[in-house]
Design a protein around this motif. Sequence first.
Motif, mmCIF file in Angstrom:
data_model
loop_
_atom_site.group_PDB
_atom_site.id
_atom_site.type_symbol
_atom_site.label_atom_id
_atom_site.label_comp_id
_atom_site.label_asym_id
_atom_site.label_seq_id
_atom_site.Cartn_x
_atom_site.Cartn_y
_atom_site.Cartn_z
ATOM 1 N N UNK A 16 35.224 34.191 14.044
ATOM 2 C CA UNK A 16 36.018 34.895 13.039
ATOM 3 C C UNK A 16 36.802 33.871 12.211
ATOM 4 N N UNK A 17 36.932 34.127 10.945
ATOM 5 C CA UNK A 17 37.569 33.191 10.019
ATOM 6 C C UNK A 17 38.989 32.824 10.446
ATOM 7 N N UNK A 18 39.694 33.737 11.092
ATOM 8 C CA UNK A 18 41.066 33.470 11.501
ATOM 9 C C UNK A 18 41.129 32.281 12.460
ATOM 10 N N UNK A 19 40.129 32.110 13.332
ATOM 11 C CA UNK A 19 40.133 30.982 14.266
ATOM 12 C C UNK A 19 40.060 29.651 13.524
ATOM 13 N N UNK A 20 39.208 29.589 12.520
ATOM 14 C CA UNK A 20 39.045 28.367 11.730
ATOM 15 C C UNK A 20 40.358 28.054 11.008
ATOM 16 N N UNK A 21 40.994 29.096 10.489
ATOM 17 C CA UNK A 21 42.246 28.898 9.766
ATOM 18 C C UNK A 21 43.387 28.480 10.692
ATOM 19 N N UNK A 22 43.388 28.975 11.913
ATOM 20 C CA UNK A 22 44.401 28.554 12.885
ATOM 21 C C UNK A 22 44.237 27.063 13.187
ATOM 22 N N UNK A 25 45.519 25.134 10.235
ATOM 23 C CA UNK A 25 46.978 25.144 10.190
ATOM 24 C C UNK A 25 47.556 24.166 11.218
ATOM 25 N N UNK A 26 46.975 24.132 12.403
ATOM 26 C CA UNK A 26 47.430 23.188 13.421
ATOM 27 C C UNK A 26 47.215 21.750 12.958
ATOM 28 N N UNK A 27 46.092 21.486 12.315
ATOM 29 C CA UNK A 27 45.809 20.142 11.804
ATOM 30 C C UNK A 27 46.836 19.735 10.753
ATOM 31 N N UNK A 28 47.183 20.664 9.868
ATOM 32 C CA UNK A 28 48.197 20.389 8.849
ATOM 33 C C UNK A 28 49.546 20.044 9.481
ATOM 34 N N UNK A 29 49.912 20.768 10.510
ATOM 35 C CA UNK A 29 51.183 20.510 11.187
ATOM 36 C C UNK A 29 51.157 19.170 11.929
ATOM 37 N N UNK A 30 50.057 18.897 12.642
ATOM 38 C CA UNK A 30 49.943 17.649 13.400
ATOM 39 C C UNK A 30 49.929 16.431 12.490
ATOM 40 N N UNK A 31 49.314 16.559 11.326
ATOM 41 C CA UNK A 31 49.237 15.430 10.393
ATOM 42 C C UNK A 31 50.507 15.294 9.560
ATOM 43 N N UNK A 32 51.433 16.237 9.750
ATOM 44 C CA UNK A 32 52.704 16.274 9.021
ATOM 45 C C UNK A 32 52.520 16.425 7.513
ATOM 46 N N UNK A 33 51.393 17.028 7.094
ATOM 47 C CA UNK A 33 51.200 17.352 5.681
ATOM 48 C C UNK A 33 52.074 18.530 5.283
ATOM 49 N N UNK A 34 52.464 19.323 6.280
ATOM 50 C CA UNK A 34 53.447 20.385 6.085
ATOM 51 C C UNK A 34 54.492 20.242 7.175
ATOM 52 N N UNK A 35 55.661 20.804 6.936
ATOM 53 C CA UNK A 35 56.760 20.652 7.896
ATOM 54 C C UNK A 35 56.965 21.885 8.775
ATOM 55 N N UNK A 36 56.520 23.051 8.301
ATOM 56 C CA UNK A 36 56.788 24.280 9.048
ATOM 57 C C UNK A 36 55.507 25.089 9.232
ATOM 58 N N UNK A 37 55.552 25.962 10.220
ATOM 59 C CA UNK A 37 54.437 26.881 10.448
ATOM 60 C C UNK A 37 54.236 27.761 9.224
ATOM 61 N N UNK A 38 55.346 28.200 8.624
ATOM 62 C CA UNK A 38 55.247 29.059 7.437
ATOM 63 C C UNK A 38 54.451 28.368 6.330
ATOM 64 N N UNK A 39 54.745 27.100 6.071
ATOM 65 C CA UNK A 39 53.999 26.360 5.044
ATOM 66 C C UNK A 39 52.513 26.280 5.402
ATOM 67 N N UNK A 40 52.226 25.989 6.658
ATOM 68 C CA UNK A 40 50.835 25.838 7.099
ATOM 69 C C UNK A 40 50.052 27.138 6.937
ATOM 70 N N UNK A 41 50.639 28.252 7.378
ATOM 71 C CA UNK A 41 49.900 29.514 7.306
ATOM 72 C C UNK A 41 49.727 29.981 5.866
ATOM 73 N N UNK A 42 50.698 29.698 5.024
ATOM 74 C CA UNK A 42 50.550 30.056 3.613
ATOM 75 C C UNK A 42 49.414 29.264 2.967
ATOM 76 N N UNK A 43 49.313 27.979 3.306
ATOM 77 C CA UNK A 43 48.246 27.148 2.732
ATOM 78 C C UNK A 43 46.858 27.601 3.161
ATOM 79 N N UNK A 45 46.126 30.688 4.457
ATOM 80 C CA UNK A 45 45.909 32.103 4.178
ATOM 81 C C UNK A 45 45.831 33.016 5.378
ATOM 82 N N UNK A 46 46.709 32.781 6.368
ATOM 83 C CA UNK A 46 46.802 33.704 7.509
ATOM 84 C C UNK A 46 48.269 34.049 7.726
ATOM 85 N N UNK A 47 48.514 35.046 8.561
ATOM 86 C CA UNK A 47 49.887 35.431 8.875
ATOM 87 C C UNK A 47 50.432 34.557 10.004
#
Length: 147
Positions: A16-22, A25-43, A45-47
Amino acid sequence: MKEKAGYYIVKQDVLPEVFIKVVEAKRLLESEKVQTVQEAVELVGISRSSFYKYKDSVFPFFENSRGRTITISIQLEDQAGLLSHVLNVIASVGANILTIHQTIPVNKIANVTITMETNPMKDDIKELMDQLESIEGVLNVKIIARE
């Protein structure tokens, strides 16, 4: 008796697409390209609720997991010798422990974080996780970082 976690390798195109997006989002957070979960999920496209629902269960598969550094988080019952048993299991598969951090037990549960090199391992990471999960007194084992 606790239920043993099962692991599966599934091709990305059937997930399911949601798994790929999760995972993204985790990769974005780990790489510090975003600072918050909210930023990651918005980028991606998941809740936030979808992220939190799956974040501890969906991981990317690395074909070459040997030679990597992994960090695992383990919850242990407060029992004499239990951490020693865990460390002996890790040593028995040939992983090289780099760091260990244990919290003071709260409500008779200690949290332990162990970082190890996997390149000298005889078995794969799944085998190690299965062995750790089967130890009496180990409540939870998760891979929290891979390098």
